[in-house]
Design a protein around this motif. Structure first.
Motif, mmCIF file in Angstrom:
data_model
loop_
_atom_site.group_PDB
_atom_site.id
_atom_site.type_symbol
_atom_site.label_atom_id
_atom_site.label_comp_id
_atom_site.label_asym_id
_atom_site.label_seq_id
_atom_site.Cartn_x
_atom_site.Cartn_y
_atom_site.Cartn_z
ATOM 1 N N PRO A 72 -2.338 -6.921 -7.761
ATOM 2 C CA PRO A 72 -1.781 -6.468 -6.481
ATOM 3 C C PRO A 72 -1.516 -4.961 -6.481
ATOM 4 O O PRO A 72 -1.156 -4.383 -7.509
ATOM 5 N N ARG A 73 -1.718 -4.360 -5.331
ATOM 6 C CA ARG A 73 -1.385 -2.956 -5.134
ATOM 7 C C ARG A 73 -0.502 -2.858 -3.900
ATOM 8 O O ARG A 73 -0.683 -3.617 -2.937
ATOM 9 N N MET A 74 0.460 -1.935 -3.930
ATOM 10 C CA MET A 74 1.385 -1.837 -2.806
ATOM 11 C C MET A 74 1.851 -0.409 -2.598
ATOM 12 O O MET A 74 1.808 0.425 -3.505
ATOM 13 N N THR A 75 2.289 -0.133 -1.381
ATOM 14 C CA THR A 75 2.857 1.166 -1.063
ATOM 15 C C THR A 75 3.928 0.996 0.001
ATOM 16 O O THR A 75 3.752 0.213 0.947
ATOM 17 N N GLY A 76 5.038 1.709 -0.179
ATOM 18 C CA GLY A 76 6.126 1.639 0.792
ATOM 19 C C GLY A 76 5.969 2.639 1.918
ATOM 20 O O GLY A 76 6.702 2.594 2.908
ATOM 21 N N ASP A 77 5.006 3.549 1.786
ATOM 22 C CA ASP A 77 4.744 4.529 2.844
ATOM 23 C C ASP A 77 3.250 4.795 2.877
ATOM 24 O O ASP A 77 2.746 5.715 2.236
ATOM 25 N N TYR A 78 2.539 3.974 3.612
ATOM 26 C CA TYR A 78 1.080 4.040 3.611
ATOM 27 C C TYR A 78 0.561 5.411 4.035
ATOM 28 O O TYR A 78 -0.375 5.954 3.438
ATOM 29 N N ARG A 79 1.175 5.994 5.063
ATOM 30 C CA ARG A 79 0.657 7.247 5.620
ATOM 31 C C ARG A 79 0.575 8.359 4.577
ATOM 32 O O ARG A 79 -0.368 9.154 4.560
ATOM 33 N N THR A 99 4.481 -0.123 5.556
ATOM 34 C CA THR A 99 4.512 -0.753 4.241
ATOM 35 C C THR A 99 3.336 -1.716 4.131
ATOM 36 O O THR A 99 3.091 -2.505 5.037
ATOM 37 N N LEU A 100 2.601 -1.640 3.019
ATOM 38 C CA LEU A 100 1.411 -2.478 2.875
ATOM 39 C C LEU A 100 1.263 -2.953 1.440
ATOM 40 O O LEU A 100 1.457 -2.188 0.499
ATOM 41 N N MET A 101 0.906 -4.237 1.306
ATOM 42 C CA MET A 101 0.628 -4.816 -0.002
ATOM 43 C C MET A 101 -0.707 -5.540 0.056
ATOM 44 O O MET A 101 -0.994 -6.242 1.031
ATOM 45 N N ALA A 102 -1.540 -5.341 -0.950
ATOM 46 C CA ALA A 102 -2.849 -5.992 -1.026
ATOM 47 C C ALA A 102 -2.909 -6.824 -2.304
ATOM 48 O O ALA A 102 -2.642 -6.317 -3.391
ATOM 49 N N THR A 103 -3.265 -8.096 -2.161
ATOM 50 C CA THR A 103 -3.346 -9.006 -3.307
ATOM 51 C C THR A 103 -4.756 -9.560 -3.402
ATOM 52 O O THR A 103 -5.248 -10.175 -2.448
#
Length: 284
Positions: A72-79, A99-103
Protein backbone atom coordinates in the motif's frame (compact mmCIF):
# COMPACT_ATOMS: atom_id res chain seq x y z
CA UNK A 1 -13.51 -13.72 -22.50
CA UNK A 2 -16.01 -10.87 -22.20
CA UNK A 3 -18.05 -12.84 -19.68
CA UNK A 4 -14.95 -13.52 -17.58
CA UNK A 5 -14.11 -9.81 -17.63
CA UNK A 6 -17.63 -8.92 -16.51
CA UNK A 7 -17.47 -11.45 -13.68
CA UNK A 8 -14.12 -10.06 -12.48
CA UNK A 9 -15.44 -6.51 -12.61
CA UNK A 10 -18.40 -7.52 -10.46
CA UNK A 11 -15.93 -8.77 -7.85
CA UNK A 12 -14.17 -5.39 -7.96
CA UNK A 13 -17.49 -3.60 -7.48
CA UNK A 14 -18.16 -5.67 -4.36
CA UNK A 15 -14.63 -5.03 -3.04
CA UNK A 16 -14.88 -1.26 -3.53
CA UNK A 17 -18.17 -1.15 -1.65
CA UNK A 18 -16.64 -3.23 1.12
CA UNK A 19 -13.59 -0.94 1.27
CA UNK A 20 -15.84 2.08 1.77
CA UNK A 21 -17.79 0.24 4.45
CA UNK A 22 -14.79 -0.95 6.47
CA UNK A 23 -12.72 2.24 6.36
CA UNK A 24 -13.32 5.93 7.06
CA UNK A 25 -12.78 6.81 3.41
CA UNK A 26 -15.85 8.54 1.96
CA UNK A 27 -14.59 7.88 -1.60
CA UNK A 28 -13.52 4.47 -2.90
CA UNK A 29 -12.71 3.25 -6.38
CA UNK A 30 -10.71 0.52 -8.07
CA UNK A 31 -10.08 -1.67 -11.07
CA UNK A 32 -8.08 -4.51 -12.55
CA UNK A 33 -5.24 -4.48 -15.05
CA UNK A 34 -6.56 -4.80 -18.60
CA UNK A 35 -4.20 -4.53 -21.56
CA UNK A 36 -1.35 -3.40 -19.32
CA UNK A 37 -3.15 -0.66 -17.39
CA UNK A 38 -5.47 -0.70 -14.36
CA UNK A 39 -8.87 0.44 -15.62
CA UNK A 40 -10.96 2.04 -12.88
CA UNK A 41 -14.43 0.50 -13.23
CA UNK A 42 -15.96 0.75 -9.74
CA UNK A 43 -16.72 3.94 -7.81
CA UNK A 44 -18.41 4.68 -4.48
CA UNK A 45 -19.06 8.06 -2.85
CA UNK A 46 -17.59 10.32 -5.55
CA UNK A 47 -19.21 13.76 -5.88
CA UNK A 48 -18.28 14.32 -9.54
CA UNK A 49 -17.57 12.38 -12.73
CA UNK A 50 -13.90 13.39 -12.65
CA UNK A 51 -12.71 9.85 -11.86
CA UNK A 52 -14.49 8.32 -14.85
CA UNK A 53 -12.05 7.00 -17.46
CA UNK A 54 -9.09 6.84 -15.07
CA UNK A 55 -6.52 4.25 -16.23
CA UNK A 56 -3.40 3.81 -14.11
CA UNK A 57 -0.11 2.55 -15.52
CA UNK A 58 2.36 0.69 -13.32
CA UNK A 59 4.93 3.05 -11.75
CA UNK A 60 2.79 6.10 -12.49
CA UNK A 61 0.93 7.91 -9.73
CA UNK A 62 0.22 6.58 -6.26
CA UNK A 63 -1.58 3.49 -7.53
CA UNK A 64 1.09 2.68 -10.09
CA UNK A 65 3.73 2.80 -7.39
CA UNK A 66 1.66 0.55 -5.15
CA UNK A 67 1.32 -1.99 -7.97
CA UNK A 68 5.06 -2.01 -8.66
CA UNK A 69 6.10 -2.19 -5.00
CA UNK A 70 3.32 -4.67 -4.15
CA UNK A 71 2.42 -2.76 -0.99
CA UNK A 72 0.00 0.00 0.00
CA UNK A 73 1.00 3.59 -0.67
CA UNK A 74 -0.65 6.61 0.91
CA UNK A 75 -0.46 10.37 1.18
CA UNK A 76 -2.22 12.81 3.48
CA UNK A 77 -1.82 15.69 1.03
CA UNK A 78 -2.04 14.49 -2.54
CA UNK A 79 -1.59 17.91 -4.15
CA UNK A 80 1.88 18.48 -2.64
CA UNK A 81 3.07 14.84 -2.49
CA UNK A 82 6.60 14.58 -3.91
CA UNK A 83 7.10 10.80 -3.71
CA UNK A 84 4.79 10.13 -6.67
CA UNK A 85 4.30 11.29 -10.23
CA UNK A 86 1.26 13.46 -10.76
CA UNK A 87 0.08 11.98 -14.06
CA UNK A 88 -3.49 11.67 -12.81
CA UNK A 89 -3.99 15.03 -11.10
CA UNK A 90 -6.78 15.85 -13.53
CA UNK A 91 -8.80 12.96 -12.12
CA UNK A 92 -7.83 13.01 -8.44
CA UNK A 93 -7.80 16.77 -7.93
CA UNK A 94 -10.81 17.06 -10.21
CA UNK A 95 -12.74 15.08 -7.61
CA UNK A 96 -11.18 17.30 -4.92
CA UNK A 97 -9.40 14.43 -3.16
CA UNK A 98 -6.79 15.49 -0.61
CA UNK A 99 -6.04 12.22 1.19
CA UNK A 100 -5.45 9.11 -0.92
CA UNK A 101 -4.48 5.51 -0.27
CA UNK A 102 -3.75 2.89 -2.95
CA UNK A 103 -3.71 -0.83 -2.13
CA UNK A 104 -2.54 -3.33 -4.76
CA UNK A 105 -4.54 -6.45 -5.59
CA UNK A 106 -1.94 -9.21 -5.80
CA UNK A 107 -2.55 -12.59 -7.46
CA UNK A 108 0.22 -15.19 -7.84
CA UNK A 109 2.82 -12.66 -6.75
CA UNK A 110 1.87 -10.07 -9.40
CA UNK A 111 -0.27 -6.96 -9.31
CA UNK A 112 -3.70 -7.66 -10.79
CA UNK A 113 -5.21 -4.28 -10.00
CA UNK A 114 -5.53 -1.59 -7.35
CA UNK A 115 -8.11 -0.32 -4.85
CA UNK A 116 -8.21 3.30 -3.73
CA UNK A 117 -9.65 5.02 -0.68
CA UNK A 118 -9.79 8.79 -0.55
CA UNK A 119 -11.11 11.79 1.33
CA UNK A 120 -11.64 15.39 0.29
CA UNK A 121 -9.81 16.72 3.35
CA UNK A 122 -6.10 16.41 4.07
CA UNK A 123 -5.32 14.10 6.98
CA UNK A 124 -2.85 11.61 8.38
CA UNK A 125 -3.60 8.09 7.16
CA UNK A 126 -2.61 5.45 9.69
CA UNK A 127 -2.79 1.73 10.24
CA UNK A 128 -6.34 1.96 11.53
CA UNK A 129 -7.38 2.60 7.90
CA UNK A 130 -4.63 0.66 6.15
CA UNK A 131 -5.36 -2.66 7.85
CA UNK A 132 -8.98 -3.04 6.71
CA UNK A 133 -8.09 -1.78 3.22
CA UNK A 134 -5.37 -4.42 2.91
CA UNK A 135 -7.80 -7.04 4.20
CA UNK A 136 -10.34 -6.19 1.49
CA UNK A 137 -7.64 -6.31 -1.22
CA UNK A 138 -6.45 -9.71 0.03
CA UNK A 139 -9.99 -11.11 -0.02
CA UNK A 140 -10.42 -9.90 -3.60
CA UNK A 141 -7.06 -11.45 -4.52
CA UNK A 142 -8.09 -14.84 -3.12
CA UNK A 143 -11.40 -14.78 -4.97
CA UNK A 144 -9.70 -13.88 -8.25
CA UNK A 145 -7.16 -16.67 -7.72
CA UNK A 146 -9.95 -19.18 -7.11
CA UNK A 147 -11.76 -18.03 -10.21
CA UNK A 148 -8.58 -18.27 -12.28
CA UNK A 149 -8.08 -21.85 -11.09
CA UNK A 150 -11.69 -22.77 -11.90
CA UNK A 151 -11.25 -21.37 -15.41
CA UNK A 152 -7.98 -23.21 -15.88
CA UNK A 153 -9.55 -26.51 -14.88
CA UNK A 154 -12.55 -25.88 -17.12
CA UNK A 155 -10.30 -25.15 -20.09
CA UNK A 156 -8.38 -28.37 -19.53
CA UNK A 157 -11.45 -30.53 -19.02
CA UNK A 158 -12.08 -33.03 -21.83
CA UNK A 159 -14.87 -32.14 -24.23
CA UNK A 160 -17.84 -34.43 -23.48
CA UNK A 161 -18.98 -36.78 -26.20
CA UNK A 162 -22.42 -36.20 -27.71
CA UNK A 163 -25.18 -37.63 -25.52
CA UNK A 164 -28.15 -39.35 -27.11
CA UNK A 165 -30.93 -38.31 -24.76
CA UNK A 166 -34.36 -39.85 -24.78
CA UNK A 167 -37.35 -37.50 -24.84
CA UNK A 168 -38.04 -38.07 -21.16
CA UNK A 169 -34.42 -37.51 -20.17
CA UNK A 170 -34.23 -34.37 -22.28
CA UNK A 171 -37.34 -33.00 -20.58
CA UNK A 172 -35.93 -33.81 -17.15
CA UNK A 173 -32.71 -32.02 -18.10
CA UNK A 174 -34.67 -28.95 -19.14
CA UNK A 175 -36.62 -28.95 -15.88
CA UNK A 176 -33.36 -29.22 -13.94
CA UNK A 177 -31.91 -26.34 -15.94
CA UNK A 178 -34.91 -24.09 -15.23
CA UNK A 179 -34.86 -24.98 -11.53
CA UNK A 180 -31.12 -24.30 -11.29
CA UNK A 181 -31.58 -20.84 -12.79
CA UNK A 182 -34.35 -20.10 -10.30
CA UNK A 183 -32.06 -21.10 -7.43
CA UNK A 184 -29.17 -19.00 -8.80
CA UNK A 185 -31.43 -15.94 -9.07
CA UNK A 186 -32.21 -16.15 -5.34
CA UNK A 187 -28.54 -16.20 -4.25
CA UNK A 188 -26.63 -12.99 -3.48
CA UNK A 189 -23.13 -14.48 -3.37
CA UNK A 190 -21.53 -13.64 -6.74
CA UNK A 191 -18.97 -16.46 -6.56
CA UNK A 192 -21.67 -19.09 -5.99
CA UNK A 193 -23.75 -17.61 -8.82
CA UNK A 194 -20.74 -17.88 -11.11
CA UNK A 195 -20.30 -21.56 -10.23
CA UNK A 196 -23.98 -22.26 -10.81
CA UNK A 197 -23.72 -20.50 -14.18
CA UNK A 198 -20.93 -22.91 -15.11
CA UNK A 199 -23.18 -25.87 -14.21
CA UNK A 200 -25.97 -24.33 -16.31
CA UNK A 201 -23.66 -24.19 -19.31
CA UNK A 202 -22.76 -27.85 -18.83
CA UNK A 203 -26.42 -28.83 -18.67
CA UNK A 204 -27.10 -26.86 -21.82
CA UNK A 205 -24.22 -28.63 -23.57
CA UNK A 206 -25.65 -32.02 -22.56
CA UNK A 207 -28.86 -31.26 -24.46
CA UNK A 208 -26.97 -31.87 -27.69
CA UNK A 209 -27.85 -28.67 -29.55
CA UNK A 210 -24.16 -27.99 -30.20
CA UNK A 211 -23.89 -31.24 -32.12
CA UNK A 212 -26.72 -30.52 -34.54
CA UNK A 213 -25.61 -29.68 -38.10
CA UNK A 214 -25.76 -25.94 -38.86
CA UNK A 215 -27.53 -24.98 -42.07
CA UNK A 216 -27.61 -21.25 -41.32
CA UNK A 217 -25.58 -18.67 -39.43
CA UNK A 218 -26.58 -18.13 -35.81
CA UNK A 219 -27.47 -14.49 -35.07
CA UNK A 220 -25.71 -12.77 -32.18
CA UNK A 221 -28.72 -12.67 -29.86
CA UNK A 222 -28.09 -11.78 -26.23
CA UNK A 223 -30.84 -12.47 -23.71
CA UNK A 224 -30.66 -10.99 -20.24
CA UNK A 225 -30.40 -13.45 -17.32
CA UNK A 226 -34.03 -12.78 -16.35
CA UNK A 227 -35.21 -13.26 -19.94
CA UNK A 228 -33.50 -16.67 -19.97
CA UNK A 229 -35.02 -17.50 -16.56
CA UNK A 230 -38.54 -16.72 -17.77
CA UNK A 231 -38.08 -18.38 -21.16
CA UNK A 232 -36.73 -21.55 -19.52
CA UNK A 233 -39.88 -21.78 -17.37
CA UNK A 234 -42.12 -21.02 -20.35
CA UNK A 235 -40.41 -23.89 -22.19
CA UNK A 236 -41.88 -26.21 -19.54
CA UNK A 237 -45.41 -25.04 -20.40
CA UNK A 238 -45.88 -22.90 -17.28
CA UNK A 239 -48.22 -19.91 -17.34
CA UNK A 240 -47.12 -16.36 -16.60
CA UNK A 241 -48.72 -16.61 -13.15
CA UNK A 242 -46.88 -19.85 -12.37
CA UNK A 243 -43.58 -18.42 -13.60
CA UNK A 244 -44.07 -15.30 -11.49
CA UNK A 245 -44.79 -17.34 -8.37
CA UNK A 246 -41.70 -19.49 -8.88
CA UNK A 247 -39.35 -16.60 -9.66
CA UNK A 248 -40.82 -14.05 -7.27
CA UNK A 249 -41.97 -11.74 -10.07
CA UNK A 250 -45.24 -9.99 -10.86
CA UNK A 251 -47.23 -11.54 -13.67
CA UNK A 252 -46.92 -8.32 -15.68
CA UNK A 253 -43.15 -8.39 -15.21
CA UNK A 254 -43.01 -11.96 -16.51
CA UNK A 255 -45.00 -10.89 -19.56
CA UNK A 256 -42.59 -8.01 -20.17
CA UNK A 257 -39.56 -10.31 -20.01
CA UNK A 258 -41.20 -12.78 -22.37
CA UNK A 259 -42.10 -10.01 -24.82
CA UNK A 260 -38.52 -8.72 -24.78
CA UNK A 261 -37.14 -12.22 -25.41
CA UNK A 262 -39.61 -12.82 -28.24
CA UNK A 263 -38.62 -9.53 -29.86
CA UNK A 264 -34.91 -10.39 -29.68
CA UNK A 265 -35.60 -13.85 -31.11
CA UNK A 266 -37.92 -12.43 -33.79
CA UNK A 267 -40.68 -14.81 -32.66
CA UNK A 268 -44.42 -14.08 -32.63
CA UNK A 269 -45.30 -16.59 -29.87
CA UNK A 270 -43.61 -17.93 -26.77
CA UNK A 271 -43.49 -21.39 -28.32
CA UNK A 272 -41.70 -20.05 -31.36
CA UNK A 273 -39.33 -18.15 -29.08
CA UNK A 274 -38.50 -21.31 -27.16
CA UNK A 275 -37.92 -23.26 -30.36
CA UNK A 276 -35.64 -20.58 -31.77
CA UNK A 277 -33.75 -20.22 -28.50
CA UNK A 278 -33.09 -23.96 -28.50
CA UNK A 279 -32.08 -23.90 -32.14
CA UNK A 280 -29.60 -21.14 -31.48
CA UNK A 281 -28.17 -22.73 -28.34
CA UNK A 282 -29.67 -20.29 -25.82
CA UNK A 283 -31.75 -22.95 -24.07
CA UNK A 284 -31.27 -26.72 -23.68
Amino acid sequence: MQQELSEDRRLVNDAVRELARRTRFPVAFGGLIENGVAQMTAFVGNHTDALQGLSVRPERGLGGRAMVELRPRMTGDYRTARQITHDYDLYILGEGIGTLMATPVIVAGKARGVLYGGAWSRSSVGGVVAAPAVSVAEELSRELARRDEDRRRASEAPVPLPVDLSASHREELRESYAELRAIAASIDDSSIRARLADVERRLAALSGFADAPRTEAIPDVRLSPREVDVLARAALGETNAQIGALLGLREGTVKAYLSAAMAKLDASTRHAAVARARKWGLLP
